[in-house]
Design a protein around this motif. Structure first.
Motif, PDB file in Angstrom:
ATOM      1  N   PHE A 148      18.994  41.499 -16.705  1.00 33.86           N
ATOM      2  CA  PHE A 148      19.519  41.170 -15.301  1.00 33.86           C
ATOM      3  C   PHE A 148      19.524  42.491 -14.431  1.00 33.86           C
ATOM      4  O   PHE A 148      19.320  43.294 -14.803  1.00 33.86           O
ATOM      5  CB  PHE A 148      20.803  40.554 -15.715  1.00 33.86           C
ATOM      6  N   SER A 149      19.583  41.814 -13.177  1.00 32.90           N
ATOM      7  CA  SER A 149      19.894  42.851 -12.103  1.00 32.90           C
ATOM      8  C   SER A 149      19.035  43.874 -12.057  1.00 32.90           C
ATOM      9  O   SER A 149      19.589  45.051 -12.141  1.00 32.90           O
ATOM     10  CB  SER A 149      21.382  43.003 -11.765  1.00 32.90           C
ATOM     11  N   SER A 175      28.723  34.142 -22.067  1.00 34.66           N
ATOM     12  CA  SER A 175      28.645  33.692 -20.882  1.00 34.66           C
ATOM     13  C   SER A 175      27.583  32.418 -20.522  1.00 34.66           C
ATOM     14  O   SER A 175      26.569  32.735 -21.378  1.00 34.66           O
ATOM     15  CB  SER A 175      28.346  34.676 -19.486  1.00 34.66           C
ATOM     16  N   ASN A 178      24.500  30.011 -15.903  1.00 30.33           N
ATOM     17  CA  ASN A 178      24.594  29.404 -14.624  1.00 30.33           C
ATOM     18  C   ASN A 178      23.878  29.853 -13.680  1.00 30.33           C
ATOM     19  O   ASN A 178      22.952  30.631 -13.945  1.00 30.33           O
ATOM     20  CB  ASN A 178      26.448  29.553 -14.153  1.00 30.33           C
ATOM     21  N   ASP A 179      23.908  29.253 -12.577  1.00 29.00           N
ATOM     22  CA  ASP A 179      23.043  29.548 -11.247  1.00 29.00           C
ATOM     23  C   ASP A 179      23.260  31.315 -11.311  1.00 29.00           C
ATOM     24  O   ASP A 179      22.210  31.777 -10.805  1.00 29.00           O
ATOM     25  CB  ASP A 179      23.437  29.171  -9.905  1.00 29.00           C
ATOM     26  N   TYR A 180      24.363  31.736 -11.216  1.00 26.59           N
ATOM     27  CA  TYR A 180      24.411  33.230 -10.997  1.00 26.59           C
ATOM     28  C   TYR A 180      23.563  34.013 -11.817  1.00 26.59           C
ATOM     29  O   TYR A 180      22.917  34.954 -11.343  1.00 26.59           O
ATOM     30  CB  TYR A 180      26.020  33.475 -10.979  1.00 26.59           C
ATOM     31  N   TRP A 181      23.715  33.674 -13.193  1.00 30.21           N
ATOM     32  CA  TRP A 181      23.063  34.637 -14.327  1.00 30.21           C
ATOM     33  C   TRP A 181      21.653  34.199 -14.026  1.00 30.21           C
ATOM     34  O   TRP A 181      20.800  35.195 -14.181  1.00 30.21           O
ATOM     35  CB  TRP A 181      23.579  34.260 -15.401  1.00 30.21           C
ATOM     36  N   SER A 183      19.637  33.265 -11.582  1.00 27.80           N
ATOM     37  CA  SER A 183      19.108  33.980 -10.447  1.00 27.80           C
ATOM     38  C   SER A 183      18.759  35.333 -10.896  1.00 27.80           C
ATOM     39  O   SER A 183      18.043  35.957  -9.759  1.00 27.80           O
ATOM     40  CB  SER A 183      19.871  33.582  -9.209  1.00 27.80           C
ATOM     41  N   ARG A 184      19.546  35.897 -11.822  1.00 27.54           N
ATOM     42  CA  ARG A 184      19.525  37.450 -11.775  1.00 27.54           C
ATOM     43  C   ARG A 184      18.700  37.911 -13.123  1.00 27.54           C
ATOM     44  O   ARG A 184      18.546  38.900 -13.474  1.00 27.54           O
ATOM     45  CB  ARG A 184      20.757  37.984 -11.853  1.00 27.54           C
ATOM     46  N   PRO A 220      28.677  42.986 -14.634  1.00 21.39           N
ATOM     47  CA  PRO A 220      29.556  42.152 -13.809  1.00 21.39           C
ATOM     48  C   PRO A 220      30.901  42.579 -13.725  1.00 21.39           C
ATOM     49  O   PRO A 220      31.479  42.930 -14.893  1.00 21.39           O
ATOM     50  CB  PRO A 220      29.358  40.917 -13.867  1.00 21.39           C
TER      51      PRO A 220
END
Length: 220
Positions: A148-149, A175, A178-181, A183-184, A220
């Motif tokens: 991620f990221s 985790s 979801n949309d947060y993860w 998208s990354r 995070p």
């Protein structure tokens, strides 16, 4: 003489009338309505069969996932999941590989070390550079590494619904994707299972050695 000549004709005419009356009596009821003639013929209607259905294969009877050139992953996946779950709840700490605290790449490294897979400890970016990408259909299979990221964070895929990782807030947790993860996500890699000994007796947990200083990872 005339009577003698007419008698045979009268006899024939009377006999014909008698036969006609008998036939009429057989085809009609006494009230003059036609009779219903019963027969012994039976019409057989074919029986409609319901479609045959089979119950789905029980989960415990399904074959474990297996890739070409690799040993059966059933037992390995079980052991890896056990290793991951044994670290759930551990705190986050930069540049730690456990057993009580981890950063994200340290957690990944420790989980695989616990099941006998040996590779160089480093930051998430080094795993990305060193490991091969999985086939598209295996990206969300258990055990795949997810990044991620900008390659600053890494975790272990649980399934298409979520993953395990060491987060700055919460430590080692599961985790959801979801949309947060989602998208990354940068991409996926596979841990080098070729380092896993084929002989089960040769599989020995390796100590936490060969640790390098790593860059801070943007968990995070």
């Amino acid at each position: 003489m005339i009577v003698r000549k007419l008698f045979p004709r009268l006899f024939v005419a009377c006999f014909a009338l008698a036969l006609a009356g008998s036939a009429a009596a057989q085809s009609n009821d006494f009230d003059g309505r036609p009779r219903v003639v019963l027969t012994n013929k039976v019409t057989v209607k074919p029986i409609e069969k319901a479609p045959i259905t089979y119950p789905p294969t029980r989960i415990e009877n399904r074959a474990p996932a297996k890739s070409a050139g690799e040993p059966s992953l059933g037992r390995f996946n079980t052991e890896l999941l056990t290793a991951i779950e044994s670290h759930l709840g551990a705190s986050y700490h930069y540049d730690r590989t456990g057993p009580e605290s981890f950063d994200c790449s340290g957690f990944v490294w420790r989980a695989y070390q616990d099941v006998g897979v040996n590779f160089q400890r480093g930051p998430a970016r080094s795993y990305w550079a060193a490991f091969a990408p999985p086939p598209k259909e295996e990206e969300f299979k258990f055990g795949t590494l997810v990044f991620f990221s900008g390659l600053t964070h890494v975790g272990i895929v649980a399934d298409e619904k979520g993953f395990y990782h060491s987060a700055r807030h919460g430590g080692v947790v599961y985790s959801p994707f979801n949309d947060y993860w989602l998208s990354r996500i940068d991409g996926f890699r596979r841990a080098p299972l070729e380092s896993l000994p084929s002989n089960e007796k040769a599989r020995v947990k390796k100590p936490a050695t060969n640790v390098q200083n790593v860059e801070d990872e943007d968990g995070p």
